[in-house]
Design a protein around this motif. Structure first.
Motif, short mmCIF file in Angstrom:
data_model
loop_
_atom_site.label_atom_id
_atom_site.label_comp_id
_atom_site.label_asym_id
_atom_site.label_seq_id
_atom_site.Cartn_x
_atom_site.Cartn_y
_atom_site.Cartn_z
N UNK A 187 0.58 -1.41 -0.12
CA UNK A 187 0.04 -0.26 -0.15
C UNK A 187 0.97 1.22 0.00
N UNK A 188 2.10 1.29 0.62
CA UNK A 188 2.72 2.49 0.64
C UNK A 188 3.44 2.54 -0.67
N UNK A 189 3.96 1.62 -1.70
CA UNK A 189 4.53 1.57 -2.61
C UNK A 189 3.05 2.35 -3.57
N UNK A 190 2.05 1.89 -3.20
CA UNK A 190 0.87 2.43 -4.16
C UNK A 190 0.56 4.02 -3.79
N UNK A 191 0.42 4.26 -2.55
CA UNK A 191 0.25 5.40 -1.97
C UNK A 191 1.20 6.52 -2.18
N UNK A 192 2.36 6.41 -2.00
CA UNK A 192 3.61 7.23 -1.97
C UNK A 192 3.55 8.03 -3.38
N UNK A 193 3.71 7.06 -4.45
CA UNK A 193 3.74 7.76 -5.86
C UNK A 193 2.43 8.56 -5.99
N UNK A 194 1.34 8.18 -5.78
CA UNK A 194 0.03 8.88 -6.07
C UNK A 194 0.36 10.31 -5.41
N UNK A 195 0.75 10.27 -3.99
CA UNK A 195 0.60 11.37 -3.27
C UNK A 195 1.78 12.58 -4.05
N UNK A 232 -7.18 16.10 7.97
CA UNK A 232 -7.85 17.38 8.32
C UNK A 232 -7.47 18.60 7.48
N UNK A 233 -6.49 18.67 6.89
CA UNK A 233 -5.98 19.75 6.26
C UNK A 233 -7.03 19.92 5.12
N UNK A 234 -7.26 21.01 4.66
CA UNK A 234 -8.09 21.89 3.61
C UNK A 234 -7.26 22.61 2.59
N UNK A 235 -6.19 22.32 1.97
CA UNK A 235 -5.24 23.09 1.39
C UNK A 235 -5.87 23.97 0.04
N UNK A 289 -11.05 22.83 0.55
CA UNK A 289 -11.28 21.52 0.45
C UNK A 289 -9.87 20.81 0.09
N UNK A 290 -10.18 19.24 0.21
CA UNK A 290 -8.83 18.39 0.14
C UNK A 290 -9.16 17.59 -1.28
N UNK A 291 -8.17 17.22 -1.86
CA UNK A 291 -8.56 16.20 -3.02
C UNK A 291 -9.10 14.77 -2.49
N UNK A 292 -10.03 14.30 -3.01
CA UNK A 292 -10.58 12.86 -2.71
C UNK A 292 -9.71 11.73 -2.20
N UNK A 293 -8.92 11.65 -3.15
CA UNK A 293 -7.86 10.47 -2.87
C UNK A 293 -6.95 10.82 -1.75
N UNK A 294 -6.69 12.05 -1.55
CA UNK A 294 -5.64 12.33 -0.38
C UNK A 294 -6.24 12.14 0.80
#
Length: 209
Positions: A62-70, A141-144, A158-163
């Motif tokens: 999951x980290x290998x999937x989450x990190x590049x997308x972020x 909780x961030x809304x950048x 707002x925050x991006x949905x996947x974030x």
């Protein structure tokens, strides 16, 4: 491969932390009743925590999937969205820390749990509590992003949905690993203390009656 002086000092510090967190060693050293029954178990039982090992396995993928997308999301926010300037400064720093800590945390978890090494597992547990869990809360909780649907309407943050959604899954993994890591530490510490008692008993000379 022998550990370097720096890694040896870190592991010594983690070992001291584990001794202060878990009092099983001091308690078991004072217990004299029914010790033989407990010691017979340690020769056959494996103290590694299976649920923790399964979570670590899924966490790696999951980290290998989450990190590049972020990382892509960070670039997209900077160049294509109206993003808060403070967030544009803070997020790359926090994400860099996460990228450095996460491989080390997972390595400590794997080695500490599979090889029943208390200092490594203590390092994994502490790195899960700080900084990975606070970092996940920050992202949730961030809304950048300042979003304005049309020129006549008022904008809103707002925050991006996947974030948010992706980080909630990561936070759940971290919380479960923190609980399982604590239980694994207690089990491994208890097993090692009992094995220490067993080694002492077996090394004592038998006195003739």
């Amino acid at each position: 491969r022998r550990p370097t002086i720096g890694s040896r000092a870190v592991l010594s510090g983690l070992s001291a932390v584990s001794n202060s967190l878990f009092a099983d060693r001091r308690q078991l050293q004072d217990e004299e009743t029914n010790v033989a029954d407990l010691l017979s178990v340690t020769n056959t039982e494996i103290a590694s925590n299976l649920p923790l090992q399964m979570m670590l396995y899924f966490n790696i993928f999951y980290a290998l999937f989450w990190g590049p997308i972020m990382f892509v999301s960070m670039i997209f926010r900077e160049y294509f969205l109206d993003t808060n300037s403070s967030y544009l400064l803070i997020f790359p720093l926090v994400f860099s820390v996460w990228s450095i800590i996460e491989p080390l945390r997972l390595y400590y978890g794997y080695v500490g749990n599979l090889q029943e090494k208390v200092p490594h597992l203590t390092g994994f547990w502490l790195l899960t509590l700080i900084p990975q869990i606070p970092f996940s809360f920050f992202l949730i909780i961030a809304k950048p992003i300042n979003f304005v649907p049309n020129p006549k309407a008022d904008g809103f943050a707002m925050q991006l949905p996947f974030d948010r959604a992706g980080t909630i899954v990561l936070l759940i993994l971290y919380l479960m690993e923190a609980i399982s890591g604590y239980l694994a530490l207690r089990g491994i510490v208890r097993s090692q203390v009992l094995k220490f008692h067993l080694a002492n008993i077996q090394s004592r000379p038998i006195r003739p009656v």
